[in-house]
Design an enzyme around this catalytic site. Structure first.
Site: not given
Ligand code: GAL
Length: 344
Positions: A75, A100, A174-176, A247, A310
Site C-alpha cells: 500500500r 499493488h 504474490h505466490v500463495y 498480513d 512476498e
Molecule cells: C497482500 C496484501 C493483503 C491483500 C492481498 C491481496 O499483499 O498485504 O492485504 O490485499 O495482497 O489479496
C-alpha cells in the site's frame, strides 16, 4: 529438463518447466505469474500453490494470485509520492490508498516470454516495459522477471529493472502456498519459521506505521518453527485487525545463505525453504471473509486457504526511511533474487 508450451486462455500462454525429478513449475505471460507447482510424492503428485487454469479465470476471480506485483507491492498511503518538488498521484484502489500499484498493475499485463533450457535448469525470462507515467509513476522502467526451475529442486525468481528517471520500485511475487494440495484446507496446521527479530505492525487501513517492533514475546516470533494457526487463533489486536492471521512484513536477518523462511506441510511430506536478497517478506494468510469461497481447480478456495511469502522491501518505504530505500535511479539498476528450495 524440458519446457512444455500451451495456450492459457484466449491470449495467454503457459510454460511448464519440468526437471529430471518430475517437479513441474507452470508460469504464464499474463502477469508473469506462477500458476502451478507440482511435486511427485510416493502418494501421487501434489500441487503446492494456488492457481487457476486460464488467464480469463484470473481476470474474473483474482488477478494477484501468483502474479508479479509492481511497480510497488503493498500500500502507498494517500495514493501519492512527493519527490524532488513533484507530487505524483497514483490510483486510489483501496480506501484512499494505492494497493499493488493500482487497478491494472504488472499482474494484468502481458509480458514477452523467452523460454530457455540448459543442462541444469529450465527458465522463462518475462520482459515488460512500463512506460513513463504508467499508473502515475515517473520514468520508463524496463523489467525482467525470470522464473527458473533447477535440477536441485530450487525454484528461483530473479527481478531486474532499469529506469531512465528516478522512480519508486518495490516489486514482489504474490505466490500463495498450500502444501496440503487442497485450497479448501486451511494453512493453519502448516509449520512456519522466519529468520526475523522484528516485524512491521499494521495500523489504520492496513497501512504500515513506521514502527519496527521486536517479535520477542509476541505471536510474531517465528524464529523457531510453529503452526501458522497460532496467529489465526490469537486475540492480539494485530491479528484481529487484518482479519485473523498474518498480513505483515517481517524484516529478515542475513542468514549467510541458510533459509530465511521455511514452510512445512501438516503431514511433514513437503518443505519449502526460502532465501532472498530482499530485506523483508510480507506474509499474508489469505484472511478473506469468513464465508469466502472461490471455485479453484477441482476444489474451493476458502479463508486461510493459502499463505504468501512476498519478498520485497517493507511497504511504506517511500514514507519511512527506516524501511529502506525503494527509489530506483538510472545509476543503479534493480536486482532481487529469491529462491524456494523444495524438499519432498
Ligand atoms: C497482500 C496484501 C493483503 C491483500 C492481498 C491481496 O499483499 O498485504 O492485504 O490485499 O495482497 O489479496
Amino acid at each position: 529438463m524440458e519446457i512444455l508450451t500451451q495456450p492459457f486462455g484466449v491470449q495467454a500462454t503457459s510454460y511448464t518447466l519440468i526437471n529430471d525429478h518430475g517437479v513441474a513449475l507452470s508460469v504464464t505471460d499474463f502477469g508473469a505469474r506462477i500458476v502451478s507447482l507440482r511435486v511427485p510424492l510416493a502418494t501421487g503428485e501434489r500441487e503446492l500453490v494456488l492457481g487457476f487454469d486460464s488467464a480469463e479465470e484470473y481476470q474474473q476471480k483474482d488477478t494477484f494470485i501468483g502474479a508479479t506485483i509492481g511497480r510497488v507491492a503493498g500500500r502507498i498511503a494517500g495514493a501519492h509520492w512527493a519527490h524532488d518538488g513533484v507530487d505524483y498521484q497514483f490510483e486510489a484502489n483501496e480506501n484512499d490508498n494505492t494497493l499493488h500499484s493500482g487497478v491494472i498493475g504488472f499482474d494484468q499485463r502481458y509480458w514477452q516470454a523467452a523460454p530457455q533450457v540448459t543442462a541444469t535448469e529450465a527458465r522463462v525470462v518475462f520482459a515488460y516495459v512500463s512506460e513513463d507515467g504508467e499508473n502515475g509513476f515517473p520514468g520508463q522502467v524496463t523489467v525482467n522477471v525470470t522464473y527458473a526451475l533447477a535440477n536441485d529442486n530450487v525454484w528461483r525468481l530473479t527481478y531486474e529493472a532499469v529506469t531512465d528517471t528516478p522512480t519508486l520500485f518495490n516489486p514482489t511475487n504474490h505466490v500463495y502456498f498450500n502444501l496440503t494440495g487442497d485450497p479448501s484446507q486451511s494453512v493453519a496446521a502448516h509449520q512456519l519459521k522466519i529468520a526475523a527479530d522484528t516485524f512491521a505492525p499494521i495500523g489504520d487501513k492496513n497501512l504500515t506505521t513506521g514502527e519496527i517492533r521486536s517479535v520477542a514475546g509476541t505471536s510474531f516470533d517465528f524464529r523457531a518453527a510453529k503452526p501458522v494457526g497460532t496467529t489465526i487463533e490469537s486475540t492480539d489486536d494485530q491479528h484481529q485487525r487484518v482479519g485473523h492471521g498474518l498480513d505483515h512484513p517481517f524484516l529478515l536477518q542475513d542468514t549467510q545463505g541458510a533459509p530465511q523462511a521455511e514452510l512445512l506441510s501438516p503431514d511433514g511430506l513437503v518443505r519449502v525453504a526460502m532465501t532472498t536478497t530482499a530485506p523483508a517478506v510480507v506474509v499474508f494468510t489469505g484472511n478473506f471473509g469468513t464465508d469466502f469461497t472461490l471455485p479453484m481447480r477441482q476444489s474451493q478456495l476458502k479463508k486461510h486457504g493459502g499463505i504468501t511469502l512476498e519478498t520485497q522491501a517493507v511497504p511504506g518505504a517511500e514514507r519511512f526511511a527506516q524501511y529502506g530505500d525503494i527509489v530506483l535511479t538510472p545509476a543503479s539498476p534493480y536486482q532481487q533474487v529469491t529462491e524456494f528450495k523444495l524438499d519432498f
